[in-house]
Design a protein around this motif. Sequence first.
Motif, PDB file in Angstrom:
ATOM      1  N   ASN A 172       8.341 -14.675 -23.981  1.00  0.00           N
ATOM      2  CA  ASN A 172       6.996 -13.763 -24.130  1.00  0.00           C
ATOM      3  C   ASN A 172       6.794 -13.588 -25.591  1.00  0.00           C
ATOM      4  N   PHE A 173       7.262 -14.795 -26.398  1.00  0.00           N
ATOM      5  CA  PHE A 173       7.280 -14.767 -27.833  1.00  0.00           C
ATOM      6  C   PHE A 173       5.922 -14.924 -28.380  1.00  0.00           C
ATOM      7  N   ILE A 174       4.648 -15.253 -27.724  1.00  0.00           N
ATOM      8  CA  ILE A 174       3.261 -15.296 -28.379  1.00  0.00           C
ATOM      9  C   ILE A 174       2.892 -13.995 -28.283  1.00  0.00           C
ATOM     10  N   ASN A 175       2.893 -13.053 -27.115  1.00  0.00           N
ATOM     11  CA  ASN A 175       2.685 -11.849 -27.047  1.00  0.00           C
ATOM     12  C   ASN A 175       3.497 -10.919 -28.018  1.00  0.00           C
ATOM     13  N   ALA A 176       4.655 -11.041 -28.171  1.00  0.00           N
ATOM     14  CA  ALA A 176       5.487 -10.287 -28.933  1.00  0.00           C
ATOM     15  C   ALA A 176       5.230 -10.480 -30.343  1.00  0.00           C
ATOM     16  N   HIS A 195      12.528   1.271 -33.211  1.00  0.00           N
ATOM     17  CA  HIS A 195      11.624   1.892 -32.513  1.00  0.00           C
ATOM     18  C   HIS A 195      10.823   0.580 -32.052  1.00  0.00           C
ATOM     19  N   THR A 196      10.185   0.035 -33.263  1.00  0.00           N
ATOM     20  CA  THR A 196       9.003  -1.155 -32.977  1.00  0.00           C
ATOM     21  C   THR A 196       9.824  -2.162 -32.155  1.00  0.00           C
ATOM     22  N   SER A 197      11.007  -2.493 -32.451  1.00  0.00           N
ATOM     23  CA  SER A 197      11.648  -3.663 -31.559  1.00  0.00           C
ATOM     24  C   SER A 197      11.660  -3.250 -30.200  1.00  0.00           C
ATOM     25  N   ILE A 198      11.908  -1.942 -29.863  1.00  0.00           N
ATOM     26  CA  ILE A 198      11.977  -1.678 -28.295  1.00  0.00           C
ATOM     27  C   ILE A 198      10.503  -1.593 -27.948  1.00  0.00           C
ATOM     28  N   LEU A 199       9.587  -1.177 -28.617  1.00  0.00           N
ATOM     29  CA  LEU A 199       8.083  -1.286 -28.140  1.00  0.00           C
ATOM     30  C   LEU A 199       7.789  -2.469 -27.673  1.00  0.00           C
ATOM     31  N   THR A 200       8.229  -3.528 -28.656  1.00  0.00           N
ATOM     32  CA  THR A 200       7.601  -4.957 -28.530  1.00  0.00           C
ATOM     33  C   THR A 200       8.329  -5.461 -27.333  1.00  0.00           C
ATOM     34  N   LEU A 201       9.695  -5.152 -27.045  1.00  0.00           N
ATOM     35  CA  LEU A 201      10.391  -5.875 -25.932  1.00  0.00           C
ATOM     36  C   LEU A 201       9.688  -5.177 -24.658  1.00  0.00           C
ATOM     37  N   LYS A 202       9.173  -3.996 -24.665  1.00  0.00           N
ATOM     38  CA  LYS A 202       8.746  -3.196 -23.855  1.00  0.00           C
ATOM     39  C   LYS A 202       7.500  -4.024 -23.167  1.00  0.00           C
ATOM     40  N   GLU A 203       6.538  -4.410 -24.290  1.00  0.00           N
ATOM     41  CA  GLU A 203       5.283  -4.993 -23.750  1.00  0.00           C
ATOM     42  C   GLU A 203       5.372  -6.003 -22.871  1.00  0.00           C
ATOM     43  N   GLY A 204       6.431  -6.862 -22.657  1.00  0.00           N
ATOM     44  CA  GLY A 204       6.443  -7.956 -21.769  1.00  0.00           C
ATOM     45  C   GLY A 204       7.725  -7.604 -20.765  1.00  0.00           C
ATOM     46  N   TYR A 205       8.140  -6.406 -20.626  1.00  0.00           N
ATOM     47  CA  TYR A 205       9.321  -6.085 -19.807  1.00  0.00           C
ATOM     48  C   TYR A 205       8.759  -5.709 -18.442  1.00  0.00           C
ATOM     49  N   GLU A 206       9.387  -6.477 -17.498  1.00  0.00           N
ATOM     50  CA  GLU A 206       9.176  -6.111 -16.086  1.00  0.00           C
ATOM     51  C   GLU A 206      10.226  -5.310 -15.380  1.00  0.00           C
ATOM     52  N   GLY A 207       9.604  -4.201 -14.790  1.00  0.00           N
ATOM     53  CA  GLY A 207      10.937  -3.146 -14.358  1.00  0.00           C
ATOM     54  C   GLY A 207      11.133  -2.266 -15.417  1.00  0.00           C
ATOM     55  N   LYS A 208      11.937  -1.149 -15.230  1.00  0.00           N
ATOM     56  CA  LYS A 208      12.241   0.039 -16.095  1.00  0.00           C
ATOM     57  C   LYS A 208      13.514  -0.436 -17.153  1.00  0.00           C
ATOM     58  N   MET A 209      13.200  -0.210 -18.259  1.00  0.00           N
ATOM     59  CA  MET A 209      14.038  -0.488 -19.588  1.00  0.00           C
ATOM     60  C   MET A 209      15.142   0.297 -19.616  1.00  0.00           C
ATOM     61  N   MET A 210      16.389   0.055 -19.390  1.00  0.00           N
ATOM     62  CA  MET A 210      17.463   0.738 -19.590  1.00  0.00           C
ATOM     63  C   MET A 210      18.562   0.290 -20.748  1.00  0.00           C
ATOM     64  N   GLU A 211      19.331   1.161 -21.361  1.00  0.00           N
ATOM     65  CA  GLU A 211      20.136   0.625 -22.244  1.00  0.00           C
ATOM     66  C   GLU A 211      21.015  -0.294 -21.885  1.00  0.00           C
ATOM     67  N   LYS A 212      21.386  -0.699 -20.486  1.00  0.00           N
ATOM     68  CA  LYS A 212      22.217  -1.795 -20.184  1.00  0.00           C
ATOM     69  C   LYS A 212      21.498  -3.161 -20.144  1.00  0.00           C
ATOM     70  N   ASN A 213      20.142  -3.085 -20.249  1.00  0.00           N
ATOM     71  CA  ASN A 213      19.318  -4.338 -20.156  1.00  0.00           C
ATOM     72  C   ASN A 213      18.754  -4.808 -21.422  1.00  0.00           C
ATOM     73  N   ILE A 214      18.990  -4.174 -22.719  1.00  0.00           N
ATOM     74  CA  ILE A 214      18.738  -4.611 -23.879  1.00  0.00           C
ATOM     75  C   ILE A 214      19.740  -4.476 -24.622  1.00  0.00           C
ATOM     76  N   GLU A 215      19.847  -5.378 -25.750  1.00  0.00           N
ATOM     77  CA  GLU A 215      20.802  -5.196 -26.756  1.00  0.00           C
ATOM     78  C   GLU A 215      20.223  -5.268 -27.923  1.00  0.00           C
ATOM     79  N   ILE A 216      20.740  -4.539 -29.018  1.00  0.00           N
ATOM     80  CA  ILE A 216      20.323  -4.399 -30.433  1.00  0.00           C
ATOM     81  C   ILE A 216      21.396  -4.388 -31.573  1.00  0.00           C
ATOM     82  N   GLY A 217      20.986  -5.343 -32.446  1.00  0.00           N
ATOM     83  CA  GLY A 217      21.790  -5.342 -33.449  1.00  0.00           C
ATOM     84  C   GLY A 217      21.454  -4.930 -34.781  1.00  0.00           C
ATOM     85  N   ILE A 218      22.243  -4.327 -35.809  1.00  0.00           N
ATOM     86  CA  ILE A 218      21.421  -3.928 -37.094  1.00  0.00           C
ATOM     87  C   ILE A 218      22.226  -4.183 -38.160  1.00  0.00           C
ATOM     88  N   VAL A 219      21.485  -4.733 -39.495  1.00  0.00           N
ATOM     89  CA  VAL A 219      22.227  -4.735 -40.616  1.00  0.00           C
ATOM     90  C   VAL A 219      21.929  -3.432 -41.327  1.00  0.00           C
TER      91      VAL A 219
END
Length: 241
Positions: A172-176, A195-219
């Motif tokens: 979904n990179f164009i919309n993202a 927060h913005t990264s989660i909202l961006t993934l949510k835009e094209g996400y099908e179904g309910k977003m839960m902690e087990k089906n997205i992954e986040i890393g930070i510096v």
Amino acid sequence: PAHNKPLTMSEYSFSLTTFSPSGKLVQIEYALHAVSEGSTSLGIKAQNGVVIATEKKLPTLVDESSVHKIAELTENIGCVYSGIGADFRCLVTKGRKHAQAYYRLWKQPIPTGMLVRYLAQVMQEFTQSGGVRPFGVSLLVAGHDEHGKHMLYQVDPSGSYWAWKASAIGKNFINAKTFLEKRYNNDIELEDAIHTSILTLKEGYEGKMMEKNIEIGIVDAAGRFKVLSPQEVGLYIGEVE
């Protein structure tokens, strides 16, 4: 005679090292198709850190704790991919080895840009020799350098790489990217970027977003890379809902 016949377009598409008449290396374009069939991943550089995030949708019976889509390359550098997971694993191994060899020689962590350039060089070599195929992944690499700068890079199967303020790859990179362009500003803080990264993934996400089906890393602000635990991801999802 038959051997003077020009190649058809489909015959060019099988040869990695032969340019088509229009100047394209078609196998590299096909590798980019493999990337755009992969899960959506994105990265955002904030004032005091970097965040990388991806979808991790798995079949019901898979133990999700055994699947990792974000990898640590060094204490300061991590990366995420879209595309073919096994190709990513191979690049992660090469990147970690190169980083350790650099550390052994110079007794300091490898700069992010230098490690990215090495990975891009490996990927480029796989576009220019017979008997190999390009890597079917694009990478987003987040890091921190000794000069105190946070960095976000994207590397593509051709071996091209750029530094980005924010970028997205995968299905979904164009919309993202459009969503990130609207939401991004140069003063964004790390918490807001998560927060913005989660909202961006949510835009094209099908179904309910839960902690087990997205992954986040930070510096983080101190320059340390870490992958957030599912519990931490769950708290952030709760904050944006």
